[in-house]
Motif scaffolding. Structure first.
Motif, PDB file in Angstrom:
ATOM      1  N   LYS A 316       0.832  -1.197   0.000  1.00  0.00           N
ATOM      2  CA  LYS A 316       0.000   0.000   0.000  1.00  0.00           C
ATOM      3  C   LYS A 316       0.871   1.253   0.000  1.00  0.00           C
ATOM      4  N   ALA A 317       2.051   1.140   0.625  1.00  0.00           N
ATOM      5  CA  ALA A 317       2.952   2.295   0.708  1.00  0.00           C
ATOM      6  C   ALA A 317       3.453   2.705  -0.671  1.00  0.00           C
ATOM      7  N   ASN A 318       3.500   1.779  -1.618  1.00  0.00           N
ATOM      8  CA  ASN A 318       3.920   2.136  -2.969  1.00  0.00           C
ATOM      9  C   ASN A 318       2.915   3.082  -3.626  1.00  0.00           C
ATOM     10  N   GLY A 319       1.629   2.819  -3.397  1.00  0.00           N
ATOM     11  CA  GLY A 319       0.606   3.728  -3.910  1.00  0.00           C
ATOM     12  C   GLY A 319       0.684   5.083  -3.225  1.00  0.00           C
ATOM     13  N   LEU A 321       3.409   6.416  -2.005  1.00  0.00           N
ATOM     14  CA  LEU A 321       4.602   7.077  -2.541  1.00  0.00           C
ATOM     15  C   LEU A 321       4.295   7.755  -3.872  1.00  0.00           C
ATOM     16  N   LYS A 322       3.627   7.032  -4.758  1.00  0.00           N
ATOM     17  CA  LYS A 322       3.286   7.610  -6.062  1.00  0.00           C
ATOM     18  C   LYS A 322       2.383   8.822  -5.899  1.00  0.00           C
ATOM     19  N   SER A 323       1.402   8.710  -5.009  1.00  0.00           N
ATOM     20  CA  SER A 323       0.486   9.821  -4.761  1.00  0.00           C
ATOM     21  C   SER A 323       1.239  11.046  -4.263  1.00  0.00           C
ATOM     22  N   TYR A 324       2.162  10.848  -3.348  1.00  0.00           N
ATOM     23  CA  TYR A 324       2.943  11.963  -2.806  1.00  0.00           C
ATOM     24  C   TYR A 324       3.767  12.638  -3.900  1.00  0.00           C
ATOM     25  N   LEU A 325       4.418  11.829  -4.732  1.00  0.00           N
ATOM     26  CA  LEU A 325       5.255  12.395  -5.797  1.00  0.00           C
ATOM     27  C   LEU A 325       4.405  13.151  -6.810  1.00  0.00           C
ATOM     28  N   ASP A 326       3.247  12.591  -7.153  1.00  0.00           N
ATOM     29  CA  ASP A 326       2.364  13.248  -8.114  1.00  0.00           C
ATOM     30  C   ASP A 326       1.904  14.610  -7.608  1.00  0.00           C
ATOM     31  N   GLN A 327       1.760  14.740  -6.296  1.00  0.00           N
ATOM     32  CA  GLN A 327       1.253  15.986  -5.723  1.00  0.00           C
ATOM     33  C   GLN A 327       2.371  16.913  -5.248  1.00  0.00           C
ATOM     34  N   ASN A 328       3.605  16.539  -5.585  1.00  0.00           N
ATOM     35  CA  ASN A 328       4.741  17.424  -5.303  1.00  0.00           C
ATOM     36  C   ASN A 328       4.932  17.679  -3.809  1.00  0.00           C
ATOM     37  N   ILE A 329       4.629  16.672  -2.987  1.00  0.00           N
ATOM     38  CA  ILE A 329       4.884  16.781  -1.551  1.00  0.00           C
ATOM     39  C   ILE A 329       6.404  16.841  -1.351  1.00  0.00           C
ATOM     40  N   PRO A 330       6.901  17.679  -0.432  1.00  0.00           N
ATOM     41  CA  PRO A 330       8.352  17.771  -0.218  1.00  0.00           C
ATOM     42  C   PRO A 330       8.983  16.405   0.041  1.00  0.00           C
ATOM     43  N   LEU A 331      10.124  16.155  -0.593  1.00  0.00           N
ATOM     44  CA  LEU A 331      10.758  14.843  -0.490  1.00  0.00           C
ATOM     45  C   LEU A 331      11.130  14.519   0.950  1.00  0.00           C
ATOM     46  N   THR A 332      11.484  15.512   1.740  1.00  0.00           N
ATOM     47  CA  THR A 332      11.832  15.247   3.137  1.00  0.00           C
ATOM     48  C   THR A 332      10.649  14.614   3.871  1.00  0.00           C
ATOM     49  N   HIS A 333       9.453  15.081   3.577  1.00  0.00           N
ATOM     50  CA  HIS A 333       8.239  14.529   4.182  1.00  0.00           C
ATOM     51  C   HIS A 333       8.024  13.083   3.718  1.00  0.00           C
ATOM     52  N   ILE A 334       8.221  12.847   2.421  1.00  0.00           N
ATOM     53  CA  ILE A 334       8.047  11.502   1.862  1.00  0.00           C
ATOM     54  C   ILE A 334       9.039  10.535   2.490  1.00  0.00           C
ATOM     55  N   ILE A 335      10.311  10.944   2.565  1.00  0.00           N
ATOM     56  CA  ILE A 335      11.362  10.084   3.121  1.00  0.00           C
ATOM     57  C   ILE A 335      11.019   9.687   4.553  1.00  0.00           C
ATOM     58  N   ASN A 336      10.582  10.650   5.361  1.00  0.00           N
ATOM     59  CA  ASN A 336      10.271  10.362   6.764  1.00  0.00           C
ATOM     60  C   ASN A 336       9.167   9.321   6.887  1.00  0.00           C
ATOM     61  N   ILE A 337       8.139   9.449   6.055  1.00  0.00           N
ATOM     62  CA  ILE A 337       6.998   8.532   6.144  1.00  0.00           C
ATOM     63  C   ILE A 337       7.358   7.129   5.660  1.00  0.00           C
ATOM     64  N   LEU A 379      13.166   4.336  -0.659  1.00  0.00           N
ATOM     65  CA  LEU A 379      11.791   4.657  -1.044  1.00  0.00           C
ATOM     66  C   LEU A 379      11.145   3.516  -1.823  1.00  0.00           C
ATOM     67  N   LEU A 380      11.872   2.966  -2.784  1.00  0.00           N
ATOM     68  CA  LEU A 380      11.366   1.842  -3.568  1.00  0.00           C
ATOM     69  C   LEU A 380      11.861   0.534  -2.957  1.00  0.00           C
ATOM     70  N   PHE A 381      11.240  -0.560  -3.345  1.00  0.00           N
ATOM     71  CA  PHE A 381      11.750  -1.868  -2.947  1.00  0.00           C
ATOM     72  C   PHE A 381      13.172  -2.022  -3.482  1.00  0.00           C
ATOM     73  N   SER A 382      14.091  -2.472  -2.631  1.00  0.00           N
ATOM     74  CA  SER A 382      15.456  -2.749  -3.070  1.00  0.00           C
ATOM     75  C   SER A 382      15.937  -3.978  -2.313  1.00  0.00           C
TER      76      SER A 382
END
Length: 638
Positions: A316-319, A321-337, A379-382
């Motif tokens: 679910k976190a992958n969806g 992540l995509k939603s956050y990137l599409d909406q231009n949420i600051p990367l620092t916020h995305i990384i923390n979550i 952020l992505l599966f690795s």
């Protein structure tokens, strides 16, 4: 007479949000009144506290940096706007004077978008304003001022407990199943059973919604004998209906359902019951949307008792992540979550594994995440990179104790693999006896790497020096950290080896400013953004903080920001490196989502000119910081 300048402006803007959300005629109307501004490097477009302009801005060529000024008058770079980026939107959103200063980072062309005209053609476009509010929060965000940070994220952006999903458009059921007002309840009930739905909208001849029947109505009014099954639907339907327009947000839908104590909203053309029904939004739809937010995902992870459930929650976190990137949420916020989610998944995998073990652990232990997860940049599966440290035991108990933790680690890594994290090809995992040791053995291992550096030691250091405690006895991680820094204080040779390693991948651009791509094999002609751009920045940041004995900061951009604080003379360079890292990581992540892979290999031919320019702009600070390393650690002849 054709307006060729407006056409060229319109043609440029149409590829970038929020202008790509506008109709062509509206975009051309805006482009006709755009002012074109030319800036030399160092020119100021607006200053902090300056009265707001009648425009907001879009970079056409070049770059414009935004700066915050602290109480001592020192300026700190917050962001660099590249081609297609919007900035200076404060006057558009809240009519306040500027909080930041905008200065051309290089020779630049900027489009000034007239606010009055823009507002007149976008006044009914909810998606445009969602984007602008998010962009405003991103550009206004001041990492140096906690008060500003709190204000923005309360007013415009959610935090981890109140997610951005609340501001997204609610997903409703289109073309809902309906019945006419003269239908019998039996006919309606048969339809509900056939389509497996819990409600039926009653419409008139114009298809205007006049009432709603739910399963509860059938149970309470028919099964109890209040009405016969042959009664017409108008006798038992709830009326009037509660309706709204198609662009309502999840948050608005929730509030309306709570206010009217209902579980279904009619979606109509103009938002009122006096227009055609186009959809229905149920409470289940809202809950489904809210399920894809950090709080709900973390709850799912904590409740998981099987790896299968854990995998579903993590995906679910992958969806998200995509939603956050599409909406231009600051990367620092995305990384923390996403980092919180990844750590929670690992913790739960360990708890599930412990339940499968025949006995409790013989001694306490600490599970360490390494590499990108250790830096909180995964952020992505690795692939997995992890290690385990356990308490010292008597020599005759060592093998038995180690075997216990190796079995535990095999269960954990197997579970993480099922979730989606691949096994490490180099076997740098806690299931490998080399990376599952007592605290004394780990201290000796790091001491050997530091005091006797060679190519292998430096290669391993690039993974193991970015460790982060995930589960167990955190004092073991602290004890290991203390020992490492004590040893680092006894040598300078190790730093020179790390410096040489950080320079192994020079600037990703060739002599004629072309991208350096892979030359052979399956990767031929592809650009490796991970090894040619991200890793040199990661390696450099690690070296700098280790040499300064900085503890507790693993994240690459945070390391550069700390260096900017420690060395004000080099602040601009370090802040540029922090920005470049975030921009490159965001680009890699978007490519990975687009192609369903790691995102590290990029087909340059598939990129736009603007995307290539943005990438090249990130390489300048990389080149400059590498030149700085040569001088700092005397690497010219090393």
């Amino acid at each position: 007479m054709k307006n060729s300048i407006a056409e060229r402006i319109s043609d440029f803007l149409k590829d970038f949000p929020p202008f790509n959300l506008l109709k062509e005629k509206h975009l051309f109307e805006i482009a006709t009144d755009v002012n074109i501004i030319y800036l030399e490097k160092g020119d100021t477009l607006y200053k902090k506290d300056e009265v707001y302009h009648e425009y907001f801005y879009v970079v056409r060529n070049g770059g414009v940096s935004l700066y915050h000024h602290d109480t001592d008058g020192n300026k700190h770079m917050v962001n660099i706007n590249d081609a297609g980026d919007i900035f200076g939107v404060r006057p558009l959103i809240i009519k306040e004077n500027y909080k930041l200063t905008a200065i051309a980072n290089e020779e630049s062309i900027v489009y000034a978008i007239p606010i009055d005209i823009f507002q007149s053609v976008t006044k009914n476009n909810v998606n445009v304003y969602k984007y602008l509010i998010t962009s405003f929060a991103s550009n206004a965000y001041d990492p140096y001022t906690a008060e500003e940070n709190t204000k923005i994220f309360v007013d415009y952006l959610p935090n981890t407990s109140q997610d951005i999903v609340n501001f997204q458009t609610a997903n409703y059921t289109k073309n809902p199943v309906c019945c006419k007002e003269n239908a019998t309840l039996k006919e309606a009930a048969i339809k509900m059973s056939e389509f497996k739905i819990g409600c039926m909208i009653v419409v008139d001849d114009k298809k205007y919604p006049i009432g709603i029947i739910t399963s509860s109505d059938i149970k309470n009014k028919i099964a109890t004998g209040l009405f016969p099954i042959t009664t017409v639907v108008t006798n038992i339907m709830s009326s009037p209906v509660i309706s709204d327009k198609k662009d309502l947000t999840v948050a608005d839908a929730q509030l309306k359902m709570i206010k009217y104590n209902i579980g279904n909203l009619c979606i109509t053309e103009d938002g009122t019951p006096n227009s055609k029904l186009i959809g229905v939004l149920t409470n289940h739809d809202v809950l489904t949307s809210l399920g894809n937010n950090p709080t709900a995902i973390l709850k799912d992870i904590k409740r998981a008792s099987r790896t299968k459930t854990l995998r579903t929650a993590r995906r679910k976190a992958n969806g998200l992540l995509k939603s956050y990137l599409d909406q231009n949420i600051p990367l620092t916020h995305i990384i923390n979550i996403i980092s919180q989610i990844n750590d929670a998944v690992t913790m739960k995998a360990i708890e599930i594994a412990l339940e499968k073990m025949p006995t409790p652990p013989p001694v306490t232990f600490s599970w360490l995440a390494l590499g990108s997860q250790g830096r909180k940049e995964q952020l992505l599966f690795s692939d997995q990179d992890n290690a385990l440290v356990f308490e010292d035991v008597a020599e005759d108990k060592y093998e038995e104790t180690q075997n216990y933790f190796l079995e535990l680690s095999k269960l954990v890594t197997k579970s993480l693999n099922k979730v989606g994290f691949e096994y490490c090809e180099a076997d740098m995992m806690a299931s490998n006896p080399a990376w599952c040791k007592s605290i004394s053995e780990w201290k000796a291992q790091f001491r050997s790497w530091i005091m006797n550096p060679d190519d292998k030691a430096i290669l391993l250091s690039s993974i193991f020096f970015d460790f982060n405690h995930i589960y167990g006895n955190q004092n073991l991680e602290k004890e290991l950290t203390d020992a490492i820094y004590e040893t680092l204080g006894k040598t300078s040779l190790f730093f020179r080896y790390l410096g040489r390693d950080a320079l192994k991948n020079p600037s990703p651009l060739g002599f004629f400013k072309q991208f350096l791509v892979e030359q052979d094999g399956e990767q031929k002609d592809l650009f490796n953004i991970k090894y040619r751009a991200l890793m040199p920045l990661i390696d450099t940041a690690r070296l700098l903080v280790l040499s300064k004995q900085v503890r507790g900061i693993n994240n690459t951009y945070e390391r550069f920001e700390k260096m900017a604080e420690l060395e004000p003379n080099n602040k601009e360079l370090y802040e540029s490196c922090a920005y470049a890292f975030k921009a490159l990581l965001k680009f890699k992540t978007k490519q990975g989502i687009l192609h369903n892979d790691s995102g590290k290999l990029i087909d340059l031919e598939a990129l736009t000119k603007e995307e290539k320019l943005k990438l090249k702009r990130c390489f300048k600070p990389l080149h400059d910081i590498q030149e700085s390393l040569k001088l700092r650690f005397d690497l010219a002849n090393f």
